[in-house]
Enzyme design. Structure first.
Site, PDB file in Angstrom:
ATOM      1  N   HIS A 138      42.746 -35.743 -16.113  1.00 15.57           N
ATOM      2  CA  HIS A 138      43.220 -35.554 -14.731  1.00 15.57           C
ATOM      3  C   HIS A 138      44.302 -34.484 -14.666  1.00 15.57           C
ATOM      4  CE1 HIS A 138      46.486 -38.999 -14.873  1.00 15.57           C
ATOM      5  NE2 HIS A 138      46.945 -37.891 -15.361  1.00 15.57           N
ATOM      6  N   GLU A 143      41.549 -37.872 -10.491  1.00 19.35           N
ATOM      7  CA  GLU A 143      40.960 -38.682 -11.548  1.00 19.35           C
ATOM      8  C   GLU A 143      39.479 -38.313 -11.746  1.00 19.35           C
ATOM      9  OE1 GLU A 143      43.053 -40.156 -13.309  1.00 19.35           O
ATOM     10  OE2 GLU A 143      43.860 -41.999 -12.453  1.00 19.35           O
TER      11      GLU A 143
HETATM   12  P1  PGA Z   1      52.103 -36.977 -19.743  1.00 22.37           P
HETATM   13  O1  PGA Z   1      51.200 -37.106 -18.457  1.00 22.37           O
HETATM   14  O2  PGA Z   1      52.775 -35.647 -19.644  1.00 22.37           O
HETATM   15  O3  PGA Z   1      53.084 -38.110 -19.613  1.00 22.37           O
HETATM   16  O4  PGA Z   1      51.213 -37.082 -20.919  1.00 22.37           O
HETATM   17  C1  PGA Z   1      50.367 -36.052 -18.117  1.00 22.37           C
HETATM   18  C2  PGA Z   1      49.527 -36.455 -16.930  1.00 22.37           C
HETATM   19  O5  PGA Z   1      49.171 -37.639 -16.810  1.00 22.37           O
HETATM   20  O6  PGA Z   1      49.227 -35.576 -16.119  1.00 22.37           O
END
Ligand code: PGA
Length: 242
Positions: A138, A143
């Site tokens: 995503h 999503e």
């Molecule tokens: P993260 O999340 O940087 O905490 O891995 C990235 C995202 O879900 O877009």
């Protein structure tokens, strides 16, 4: 697409911050699209450092964030409003009234999303969009699905995302089930796109998103269609890319 390989998280953060800084230097009134999540935190720290050193001025900058949980008050410590203030806005000279996020407190999703698209249009679109990437591909809270949603919309978070984000809440039950997110068209219309990724656990999705088929099942894969995409990732995140 350009891939910039960083040694580690710290190096990734410095390289990403340099790209954002050059955007602001070249265009002091730039519109920055910003992201939350753990990956950009180091980038924001580097930007704060540059500001404190007198090397960056945010007084004319406008920001629009990718997304916000639906139903969390602004002062909830897991709202993205709170995150952005804690990790960036409260430490630089940006004008609070020039910082925008979807309004998670607005219960009417259609109005909330239409308002946000209007704001993005009014500020003239995004000059540089910073993105993280979820384990499921995503970007923002777009999503995996059967289509690329174009505009700001309300999404039901997938179980994978809820599980990934529950570390920030008392339990998985406390993670909001919906969020407002910028759509794929808005992200793709940004004049430049910068995606940051770090760590072994992102290696598989980086390979899929940037070298697999372009499909709404991996929303980030649409970035392959853009010329001005810069991927700044550390060696671990690039470990499956030849
Ligand atoms: P993260 O999340 O940087 O905490 O891995 C990235 C995202 O879900 O877009």
């Amino acid at each position: 697409m350009r891939i910039i390989k960083a040694k580690d998280y710290e190096d990734m953060s410095k390289k990403a911050a340099n790209i954002i800084a050059s955007q602001v230097i070249m265009k002091p009134g730039a519109v920055l699209g910003l992201a939350t999540g753990s990956t950009p935190i180091g980038t924001y720290k580097q930007l704060i450092k540059k500001y404190n050193n007198g090397d960056l001025d945010f007084s004319q900058v406008t920001t629009v964030n990718l997304d916000e949980y639906k139903g969390l008050a602004k002062d909830h410590d897991q709202s993205y409003y709170y995150f952005m203030h804690q990790n960036l806005f409260d430490h630089i000279n940006i004008k609070p009234e020039r910082t925008f996020l979807p309004d998670g407190t607005q219960a009417d999703s259609d109005n909330a999303c239409a308002d946000y698209d209007r704001i993005i249009a009014e500020v003239g679109g995004v000059d540089l969009q910073l993105l993280g990437i979820g384990h499921n591909g995503h970007i923002g809270f777009n999503e995996p699905g059967s289509v690329f949603e174009k505009d700001t919309h309300c999404v039901d978070l997938t179980e994978k995302t809820i599980q990934a984000n529950k570390r920030f809440f008392a339990s998985a039950d406390d993670v909001p089930k919906q969020a407002y997110t910028m759509g794929i068209r808005t992200i793709m219309m940004a004049r430049k796109i910068l995606l940051v990724a770090s760590g072994e656990e992102k290696a598989e999705i980086i390979k899929e998103a940037f070298f697999g088929p372009v499909t709404p099942a991996v929303q980030a894969s649409i970035l392959q269609l853009r010329k001005h995409v810069i991927l700044v990732a550390d060696e671990a995140a690039l470990s499956q890319v030849k």
